[in-house]
Design a protein around this motif. Sequence first.
Motif, short mmCIF file in Angstrom:
data_model
loop_
_atom_site.label_atom_id
_atom_site.label_comp_id
_atom_site.label_asym_id
_atom_site.label_seq_id
_atom_site.Cartn_x
_atom_site.Cartn_y
_atom_site.Cartn_z
N ASN A 135 44.64 34.22 41.44
CA ASN A 135 44.97 35.46 41.51
C ASN A 135 44.99 35.83 42.94
O ASN A 135 44.16 35.90 43.47
N HIS A 136 46.42 36.00 43.40
CA HIS A 136 46.69 36.60 44.71
C HIS A 136 45.85 35.62 45.76
O HIS A 136 45.25 36.21 46.45
N GLY A 137 46.19 34.38 45.60
CA GLY A 137 45.45 33.31 46.65
C GLY A 137 44.22 33.38 46.45
O GLY A 137 43.33 32.60 47.58
N LYS A 138 43.25 33.89 45.53
CA LYS A 138 41.92 33.64 45.24
C LYS A 138 41.88 32.88 43.86
O LYS A 138 42.48 33.20 42.89
N VAL A 139 40.54 32.36 43.78
CA VAL A 139 40.09 31.95 42.48
C VAL A 139 39.19 32.57 41.88
O VAL A 139 38.07 32.87 42.33
N TYR A 140 39.31 33.03 40.77
CA TYR A 140 38.38 34.10 40.14
C TYR A 140 37.62 33.33 38.97
O TYR A 140 38.37 32.43 38.46
N GLU A 141 36.37 33.30 38.68
CA GLU A 141 35.61 32.88 37.71
C GLU A 141 35.09 33.98 36.79
O GLU A 141 34.10 34.76 37.44
N LEU A 142 35.33 34.04 35.69
CA LEU A 142 35.12 35.29 34.72
C LEU A 142 34.34 34.69 33.52
O LEU A 142 34.75 33.38 33.24
N TYR A 143 33.50 35.34 32.88
CA TYR A 143 32.96 34.77 31.59
C TYR A 143 33.62 35.87 30.30
O TYR A 143 33.70 37.03 30.62
N ALA A 144 33.99 35.01 29.42
CA ALA A 144 34.61 36.01 28.25
C ALA A 144 34.21 35.32 26.96
O ALA A 144 33.68 34.19 26.72
N ARG A 145 34.26 35.95 25.90
CA ARG A 145 33.88 35.73 24.55
C ARG A 145 34.96 35.34 23.69
O ARG A 145 34.96 34.69 22.62
N HIS A 146 36.37 35.62 24.25
CA HIS A 146 37.48 35.19 23.42
C HIS A 146 38.52 34.50 24.33
O HIS A 146 38.68 35.13 25.61
N VAL A 147 39.00 33.39 24.27
CA VAL A 147 40.12 32.63 24.87
C VAL A 147 41.03 31.98 23.77
O VAL A 147 40.72 31.48 22.78
N GLY A 148 42.17 32.34 24.07
CA GLY A 148 43.36 31.89 22.96
C GLY A 148 44.48 31.83 23.77
O GLY A 148 44.95 32.47 24.64
N THR A 149 45.57 31.50 22.81
CA THR A 149 47.22 31.62 23.27
C THR A 149 47.54 32.84 22.61
O THR A 149 47.22 33.22 21.75
N SER A 150 48.38 33.52 23.46
CA SER A 150 49.02 34.70 23.23
C SER A 150 50.12 34.82 22.21
O SER A 150 51.23 33.84 22.23
N ASN A 151 49.91 35.45 20.98
CA ASN A 151 50.94 35.55 19.94
C ASN A 151 52.09 36.27 20.43
O ASN A 151 53.32 36.15 19.65
N THR A 152 52.08 37.36 21.28
CA THR A 152 53.15 38.05 21.69
C THR A 152 53.86 37.63 22.91
O THR A 152 55.03 37.92 22.84
N MET A 153 53.33 36.84 23.86
CA MET A 153 54.06 36.47 24.71
C MET A 153 53.73 34.89 25.12
O MET A 153 52.67 34.47 25.36
N TRP A 154 54.87 34.24 25.00
CA TRP A 154 54.90 32.94 25.17
C TRP A 154 54.43 32.51 26.47
O TRP A 154 54.93 33.06 27.50
N GLY A 155 53.70 31.39 26.77
CA GLY A 155 53.25 30.78 28.01
C GLY A 155 52.01 31.43 28.59
O GLY A 155 51.66 31.38 30.00
N PHE A 156 51.42 32.31 27.90
CA PHE A 156 50.33 32.92 28.38
C PHE A 156 49.09 32.94 27.90
O PHE A 156 49.13 32.48 26.39
N THR A 157 47.91 32.99 28.47
CA THR A 157 46.53 32.51 27.57
C THR A 157 45.73 33.86 27.71
O THR A 157 45.81 34.75 28.61
N GLU A 158 45.16 34.28 26.38
CA GLU A 158 44.71 35.50 26.17
C GLU A 158 43.08 35.26 26.67
O GLU A 158 42.46 34.31 26.19
N VAL A 159 42.47 36.17 27.31
CA VAL A 159 41.34 36.29 27.60
C VAL A 159 40.67 37.60 27.46
O VAL A 159 40.93 38.69 27.91
N GLY A 160 39.71 37.83 26.60
CA GLY A 160 39.08 39.10 26.42
C GLY A 160 37.80 39.03 25.91
O GLY A 160 37.04 37.95 26.05
#
Length: 108
Positions: A13-38
């Motif tokens: 993200n903007h020339g930086k590497v972000y490391e986050l923790y999440a409970r939900h990861v999946g493919t986006s049903n509404t936008m092709w080519g995106f990964t959902e992280v929630g």
Amino acid sequence: MSSKILYKVTFLNHGKVYELYARHVGTSNTMWGFTEVGELVFDLHEGLVVDPTEERLREEFGNTRMLHLPMQSVVRIEEVEKKGQSAIRDAISGEKVVTPFPVPAKPR
């Protein structure tokens, strides 16, 4: 092990590497080519010691219900047993961008 799965998501993200923790990861049903992280997970510090990286990430993503990351920005998604330290790193050097204390300048 917790009954809820925990993921460590690493992305660019903007020339930086972000490391986050999440409970939900999946493919986006509404936008092709995106990964959902929630359901982002942040540490709740109630004492005097505060992690500045965690605070910065909470400021940036604290009110986010769902991140929609372009697939090409995702570096890695890991299923982990427990939360580690979140980080923001420079994409080229790998050094942490947010430092806990001011770093003194090197004498010349």
